[in-house]
Enzyme design. Sequence first.
Site, short mmCIF file in Angstrom:
data_model
loop_
_atom_site.label_atom_id
_atom_site.label_comp_id
_atom_site.label_asym_id
_atom_site.label_seq_id
_atom_site.Cartn_x
_atom_site.Cartn_y
_atom_site.Cartn_z
N GLY A 73 42.62 44.93 41.78
CA GLY A 73 42.13 45.98 40.90
C GLY A 73 42.89 47.27 41.14
N CYS A 100 44.12 41.17 47.30
CA CYS A 100 44.50 42.58 47.20
C CYS A 100 43.26 43.48 47.31
CB CYS A 100 45.28 42.81 45.91
SG CYS A 100 46.35 44.28 45.97
N TYR A 101 42.82 44.12 46.22
CA TYR A 101 41.63 44.95 46.28
C TYR A 101 40.44 44.14 46.77
CZ TYR A 101 37.78 47.96 44.69
OH TYR A 101 36.66 48.74 44.63
N HIS A 186 49.57 38.72 45.92
CA HIS A 186 49.03 38.03 44.74
C HIS A 186 49.54 36.58 44.69
CE1 HIS A 186 47.12 41.44 42.69
NE2 HIS A 186 48.06 42.16 43.25
N GLU A 188 48.54 34.33 42.70
CA GLU A 188 48.40 33.79 41.35
C GLU A 188 49.65 33.98 40.49
OE1 GLU A 188 46.54 37.98 41.08
OE2 GLU A 188 46.98 36.44 42.58
N ASP A 244 45.99 27.66 17.17
CA ASP A 244 44.63 28.00 17.58
C ASP A 244 43.61 27.64 16.50
OD1 ASP A 244 45.82 29.05 19.85
OD2 ASP A 244 45.82 31.10 19.10
N LYS A 389 46.55 29.22 26.14
CA LYS A 389 47.36 28.69 25.05
C LYS A 389 47.84 27.27 25.32
CE LYS A 389 48.65 30.64 21.86
NZ LYS A 389 48.15 30.71 20.46
#
Length: 533
Positions: A73, A100-101, A186, A188, A244, A389
Amino acid sequence: MQSGLGAQRSLAYNRPSASVNEAVVVLDFGSQYSLLIARRLRELGVYCELLPADSSKERIAELAPKGIILSGGPQSVYDAGAPGLSEAVRSAGVPVLGICYGAQLIAYHQDGRVEAAERREFGRSTVKVLEDNLLFEGIGESLEVWMSHTDHILEPPPGHRVVARSEGGLIAAMSDGARYWGVQFHPEVAHTPLGRTILENFVRRICGCVEQWSTTSFVDETVEWLRERIGDRRAICALSGGVDSGVAAALAARAVGDQLTCVFVDNGLLRQDEADQCMAVFAEHLDMKVLKVDASQKFLEALDGVTDPEEKRRRIGRCFMEVFEEVAPSLEGADYFIQGTTYPDVIESAGDSGRHSAAATKIKTHHNVGGLPDTMKLELLDPLSFLFKDEVRAAGRVLGLPEQIVDRHPFPGPGLAVRMTGAVTPERLERLRRSDEIFISELRAAGLYQRTAQALVVLTSDKSVGVLGDFRTYEDVVALRAVDTEDWMTADWSRLPYDFLARVSNRIVNEVPGVNRVVYDISSKPPATVEWE
């Protein structure tokens, strides 16, 4: 028709819930990477949901999570009003991974020390693993990571050990060896190559999750959810021809058959010959009723003189719903409206759906999330609003949709209106259509269309001086944009061959009246978005 009923806009109550026996909750503290955490867990076959950082104990308990991840964050744990480590997390009794945060919160709320570093750690860094532990199993002695923080953990809480340090000597990871784990980088993002292994170690070895989430199970559950929700009533599905809306329509058609009518709206903002091409595909491949409505004049009038991109999206969203509600009475009183909103749409429209953290920043309002009118009478159903997606494409293949729909590059619901900066006029639309058709046709001819994730042309509001023959020109500038991405939350610009770009530029300048300059956008996401507006 549910006359007088306000729009059912909270996506949390209008999409299916997965019937899985285990889940991981990701709490969003405002990081633009939060959605990536959820996507990585889905790749591992683990069901997860991204919830606001201040979610109640009851809301978290609904999912019976086997683990909780605290995202990064933008704030400091010392900021006034900064989100904290809630009682809901502390009392959950499951493993917690702070990123992180999130790691700083764990330290701060358990009597560790967090302080501002003398210099910010941002970008690539190397982390040294200090001891064997479950989180770093299979990693080795060091790994390359992506850092993005100012504050750092000076001392871990009592009972926690430092298990990794950055090349600058700062704490990169800590743990109590059982319930709490924290990393200052991070895992991710793609810039942390072994980040997937770290997340897999957390959900598999520490939380004990097994692979349960799959596209096939999603399709089966969603079809059943739509069947139960709609019952014997009727529904409208907004069909644009893109992947979509095509998948949303196919799910609804499988669920309720003749009770569904798909409405294809020609809003005058489509690409060259797109309306005719889409209708031909629907007629050939999709066994469903499709009604084509020509509302181009309505949309162009609504956009007259509008230059602000957010206002364009809002007006387009309102126009779409007005068209659908005008059509509904002729369809024996349809009660439901189905659309193809995806998870990235929702997260980029932060603040409109009520499904994520108040700390999240709105990037842009998607016309099908924040552009819907409060007076909408149809009940909104969003069967895809928790899919990424690539998951939507996979669902399309499970449903048997043709590749020309499944592999089609994304096209924004507001159409060419948000692929031109400045005012929307018939003349400018035609200029953009012709430029776009040249770029896309050349990509296909060169075998590059499938090698890029998305390609588009932007008609800018800038003009430049040029020379045509012996005469001075002062005409429009168009920008080419092509990106490579896996998750649509981050993207890099495509390295298209110079000869190819030269050929496209030459054709556009020579074949499209009013354009005398072509530029190529080499911005990544972030800091830019894929679309310009």
